[in-house]
Scaffold this motif. Structure first.
Motif, mmCIF file in Angstrom:
data_model
loop_
_atom_site.group_PDB
_atom_site.id
_atom_site.type_symbol
_atom_site.label_atom_id
_atom_site.label_comp_id
_atom_site.label_asym_id
_atom_site.label_seq_id
_atom_site.Cartn_x
_atom_site.Cartn_y
_atom_site.Cartn_z
ATOM 1 N N GLU A 1 0.830 -1.211 0.000
ATOM 2 C CA GLU A 1 0.000 0.000 0.000
ATOM 3 C C GLU A 1 0.864 1.260 0.000
ATOM 4 O O GLU A 1 0.622 2.201 -0.774
ATOM 5 C CB GLU A 1 -0.915 -0.008 1.220
ATOM 6 C CG GLU A 1 -1.861 1.181 1.320
ATOM 7 C CD GLU A 1 -2.972 1.142 0.291
ATOM 8 O OE1 GLU A 1 -3.641 2.174 0.108
ATOM 9 O OE2 GLU A 1 -3.174 0.079 -0.336
ATOM 10 N N GLY B 1 2.675 1.931 -3.271
ATOM 11 C CA GLY B 1 1.765 2.539 -4.233
ATOM 12 C C GLY B 1 1.538 4.012 -3.967
ATOM 13 O O GLY B 1 1.476 4.827 -4.903
ATOM 14 N N HIS C 1 1.716 3.974 -8.139
ATOM 15 C CA HIS C 1 1.250 2.809 -8.894
ATOM 16 C C HIS C 1 1.325 1.598 -7.976
ATOM 17 O O HIS C 1 1.976 1.620 -6.944
ATOM 18 C CB HIS C 1 2.106 2.562 -10.138
ATOM 19 C CG HIS C 1 3.554 2.295 -9.819
ATOM 20 N ND1 HIS C 1 4.031 1.051 -9.461
ATOM 21 C CD2 HIS C 1 4.621 3.134 -9.773
ATOM 22 C CE1 HIS C 1 5.328 1.132 -9.228
ATOM 23 N NE2 HIS C 1 5.711 2.382 -9.401
ATOM 24 N N GLU C 2 0.666 0.539 -8.392
ATOM 25 C CA GLU C 2 0.703 -0.699 -7.624
ATOM 26 C C GLU C 2 1.871 -1.548 -8.089
ATOM 27 O O GLU C 2 2.085 -1.729 -9.275
ATOM 28 C CB GLU C 2 -0.602 -1.488 -7.784
ATOM 29 C CG GLU C 2 -1.777 -0.853 -7.083
ATOM 30 C CD GLU C 2 -2.978 -1.774 -7.081
ATOM 31 O OE1 GLU C 2 -2.793 -2.965 -7.380
ATOM 32 O OE2 GLU C 2 -4.076 -1.304 -6.786
ATOM 33 N N LYS D 1 0.916 -6.082 -10.207
ATOM 34 C CA LYS D 1 -0.539 -6.099 -10.143
ATOM 35 C C LYS D 1 -1.108 -7.465 -9.808
ATOM 36 O O LYS D 1 -2.240 -7.564 -9.353
ATOM 37 C CB LYS D 1 -1.111 -5.595 -11.476
ATOM 38 C CG LYS D 1 -0.830 -4.116 -11.714
ATOM 39 C CD LYS D 1 -1.473 -3.637 -12.995
ATOM 40 C CE LYS D 1 -1.192 -2.149 -13.221
ATOM 41 N NZ LYS D 1 -1.798 -1.657 -14.469
ATOM 42 N N SER E 1 -3.722 -7.718 -3.048
ATOM 43 C CA SER E 1 -3.698 -6.566 -2.148
ATOM 44 C C SER E 1 -5.002 -6.411 -1.385
ATOM 45 O O SER E 1 -5.401 -5.301 -1.044
ATOM 46 C CB SER E 1 -3.402 -5.288 -2.948
ATOM 47 O OG SER E 1 -4.399 -5.104 -3.929
#
Length: 260
Positions: free
Chosen positions: A225, A228, A233-234, A237, A241
């Motif tokens: 978290e 990001g 951005h994550e 992907k 999460s």
């Protein structure tokens, strides 16, 4: 808290667990096999998109604390735990030069953390990093402390409270916006199952395994978290999460521990 675990897997030499945090299932394996360790780490990297960072929750502990006239003795770790998505691994660590346990070769861990995509996240990670390298020959090439990440990612919150004083549970609530109903034991946990003392290696109690898994899982969620927030951005992907984890218990494993 009622807990269960499947029988020992003689093929891949591990104990498979399933820990439930609310409705989120976390698959955990406890192994001393370098081959199983390597298989787990290889499948992990294969499951994530190339050229994206892989956030890995990391915890490590030693059971006993010894005091000398110079202060607390610098201990090696008894185990390392890794978590990515809903998959966790628990691996006992031999000291460098421990020929009796040399079969627990940490080489797969060395190669994994040398990968430039891998980012280890955890509490007091600089201390963990130093001890892993000193006592076990494992170098964390990229390591980020969760409190430092929180200070950077939650600047407005950090102006009001001292995030450096937050423990893991409080940090999880602050970063993820969810309360995790993890009831911490009031007294020190027994680490090993007395019935397994005669085994080739001692097995952690179900309760100890559960808390190791939960702590490492929270490190992963918080790190993912905050990464990001900071980078916009994550990371990876395909990494799970899910953040609405509450009550914790353990149930039988119902799917492959290597299926990321």
């Amino acid at each position: 808290m009622i807990t269960e675990v499947e029988t020992y897997d003689f093929t891949d030499r591990h104990y498979p667990y399933t820990v439930y945090a609310d409705d989120q299932r976390i698959l955990c394996i406890n192994t001393t096999s370098p081959r199983t360790l390597s298989k787990w780490l290889t499948n992990l990297l294969k499951s994530t998109p190339k050229n994206t960072p892989v956030i890995v929750g990391v915890t490590a502990e030693h059971q006993f604390t010894e005091y000398t006239k110079h202060g607390v003795k610098d201990h090696s770790y008894d185990f390392i735990s890794l978590c990515v998505g809903s998959h966790c691994l628990l691996y006992p660590l031999p000291e460098q030069g421990d020929w009796y346990n040399a079969k627990q070769n940490p080489r797969p861990l060395c190669d994994f953390f040398a990968n430039p995509r891998v980012i280890a996240v955890g509490m007091e990670i600089e201390k963990v990093k130093a001890k892993l390298e000193k006592h076990h020959g494992i170098e964390l090439k990229k390591a980020l402390d969760l409190r430092a990440m929180a200070v950077e990612g939650l600047k407005e919150v950090g102006e009001k409270v001292d995030l450096w004083r937050y423990d893991l549970d409080k940090l999880a609530t602050t970063v993820l916006g969810k309360h995790f109903d993890v009831v911490r034991p009031e007294k020190k946990l027994e680490w090993y199952d007395e019935e397994t003392w005669w085994y080739l290696y001692k097995v952690y109690t179900d309760e100890k395994t559960m808390f190791i898994t939960i702590d490492t899982y929270l490190c992963y969620l918080i790190g993912l978290e905050l990464h990001g927030m900071i980078h916009g951005h994550e990371a990876g992907k395909s990494q799970d999460s899910c953040k609405s984890k509450k009550k914790v218990n353990k149930k039988k494993n119902s799917c492959g521990a290597f299926d990321f």
